[in-house]
Design an enzyme around this catalytic site. Structure first.
Site, PDB file in Angstrom:
ATOM      1  N   SER A 177       0.779  -1.179   0.037  1.00  0.00           N
ATOM      2  CA  SER A 177      -0.112   0.146   0.013  1.00  0.00           C
ATOM      3  C   SER A 177       0.802   1.146   0.032  1.00  0.00           C
ATOM      4  CB  SER A 177      -0.980   0.094   1.218  1.00  0.00           C
ATOM      5  OG  SER A 177      -1.661   1.171   1.136  1.00  0.00           O
ATOM      6  N   THR A 178       0.965   2.020   1.041  1.00  0.00           N
ATOM      7  CA  THR A 178       1.657   3.319   0.963  1.00  0.00           C
ATOM      8  C   THR A 178       3.083   2.834   0.974  1.00  0.00           C
ATOM      9  OG1 THR A 178       0.077   4.108   2.628  1.00  0.00           O
ATOM     10  CG2 THR A 178       2.270   5.495   2.552  1.00  0.00           C
ATOM     11  N   HIS A 204      -2.802  -1.053  -3.171  1.00  0.00           N
ATOM     12  CA  HIS A 204      -4.045   0.175  -2.882  1.00  0.00           C
ATOM     13  C   HIS A 204      -3.870   1.298  -3.731  1.00  0.00           C
ATOM     14  CE1 HIS A 204      -4.215  -1.893   1.453  1.00  0.00           C
ATOM     15  NE2 HIS A 204      -4.920  -2.642   0.502  1.00  0.00           N
ATOM     16  N   MET A 297      -0.005   1.035   5.284  1.00  0.00           N
ATOM     17  CA  MET A 297      -0.506   1.257   6.553  1.00  0.00           C
ATOM     18  C   MET A 297      -1.549   0.169   6.895  1.00  0.00           C
ATOM     19  SD  MET A 297      -1.474   5.264   6.539  1.00  0.00           S
ATOM     20  CE  MET A 297      -0.288   6.408   6.582  1.00  0.00           C
ATOM     21  N   ASP A 300      -4.177  -4.816   6.190  1.00  0.00           N
ATOM     22  CA  ASP A 300      -4.874  -5.641   5.046  1.00  0.00           C
ATOM     23  C   ASP A 300      -3.715  -6.676   4.608  1.00  0.00           C
ATOM     24  OD1 ASP A 300      -6.385  -6.601   2.944  1.00  0.00           O
ATOM     25  OD2 ASP A 300      -5.423  -5.075   1.424  1.00  0.00           O
TER      26      ASP A 300
END
Length: 356
Positions: A177-178, A204, A297, A300
């Site tokens: 993600s991030t 994401h 973050m 998930d």
């Protein structure tokens, strides 16, 4: 604890006010200034010394990309891009991440109304996370990625064998993600052309962003990289990027596996979700799959990879020191479902070791 200071940069007075209003709701955040173009942004970064900057891309006098490059060269700090959801906006955002931006907040025509509410919590969380680690980002500014079309350097030889290999892997799933777009560029382009297995990537991102990411990685890589379209037969040496806004699953037909795009579960916090894809991989591939969880973050991927582990598969987690955000890997490590914790620069080596 001192409040995290923010400089808001956008050519729209409404947008500056909207972002200020969002951030004012959090007692830990203080907006110390605003700017309407890149030239103002550079000067106010010098004088105000904020902990975090939110930066628009399209602005008069000096655009966000030019300003970002100067800021990161002169006064490096965490910069979050405020990006258009168009294809052009997605490509500019990926370039911004290459130049050192830590993350982005997407905006579209709805941003001026209900869209603002949709991203409020996300923006505040990111600002607090990055603001507390300002010194870390100042020390670890990334060098720009080579322009599109220039091949990645040859991968060095693997120096150690992977532990606990229960079987030669037939598929790899990577969740991130991030910080993922930059980090993936240190993994996918390093994979050999004869890796021998397909790779699924869940990052994401909104629609358009995942397509631009796939095209960018494809231009840098020896393996083929595509955005998953659904109903594709999985091929070795091909990387399938989960499409923004819809989940990626596997479907078995005969002896072959195919990509399947699904809106369910619709209540998932992230769409696409690492949990959803990893659970599908666990169900269909089981012990013959390798899961890799990288910077991001939240948590998930933890539940899906837990299922994969129960089926006998293997799991690699990125280490804290090399993560932009140590959230998703932390959840996997704390759940004790990992086989290895490795630095970002070694992840491609481990993937090859498990697949070869």
């Amino acid at each position: 604890m001192n409040r995290i200071t923010v400089l808001v940069v956008d050519d729209s007075a409404f947008m500056r006010k909207a972002i200020e209003g969002m951030l004012a709701k959090d007692p830990d955040i203080q907006v110390v200034g605003t700017a309407s173009n890149g030239i103002e942004a550079i000067e106010k970064v010098k004088t105000l010394k904020p902990d975090v900057v939110t930066l628009d891309i399209e602005m008069p006098r000096m655009d966000g990309l030019t300003a970002l490059e100067k800021i990161m060269a002169e006064n490096p700090l965490p910069v979050i891009m405020v990006s258009s959801l168009t294809t052009e906006g997605a490509e500019a955002t990926l370039r911004a991440l290459d130049l050192g931006a830590v993350d982005f907040i997407p905006k579209d025509k709805s941003f001026a109304s209900f869209g603002v509410l949709k991203i409020e919590d996300d923006l505040r969380e990111k600002i607090k996370n990055f603001g507390r680690r300002k010194a870390f980002f100042a020390r670890t500014v990334r060098k720009p990625i080579a322009p599109s079309g220039i091949a990645a350097p040859a991968a060095p030889l693997i120096t150690r064998a992977a532990p606990k290999i229960t079987s030669k892997k037939k598929l790899v799933i990577i969740g991130t993600s991030t910080g993922g777009p930059q980090s993936l560029q240190k993994v996918i382009p390093m994979l050999p052309a004869d890796l021998g297995v397909p790779v699924l990537v869940v990052q994401h991102m909104p629609p358009n962003f995942t397509k631009s990411l796939a095209q960018r990685l494809d231009s840098l890589s020896k393996v083929h990289v595509v955005e998953a379209q659904g109903k594709e037969q999985l091929e070795p040496n091909t990387v399938y990027i989960a499409k923004g806004g819809i989940h990626l699953k596997l479907k078995k037909m005969g002896v072959h596996y195919y990509t399947e795009l699904s809106p369910e579960p619709a209540n998932s916090l992230h769409i696409p979700s690492v949990d959803v894809t990893a659970a599908s991989v666990a169900e269909n591939i089981g012990r013959d799959a390798l899961g890799v969880i990288m910077t991001g973050m939240g948590s998930d991927g933890m539940k899906g990879l837990q299922l994969l582990k129960l089926k006998g598969g293997n799991v690699i987690a990125q280490n804290e020191a090399s993560c932009v955000v140590y959230g998703m890997p932390r959840a996997v490590v704390e759940a004790n479902i990992h086989d290895e914790v490795v630095p970002l620069d070694e992840i491609y080596q481990r993937i090859v070791a498990y697949c070869k």
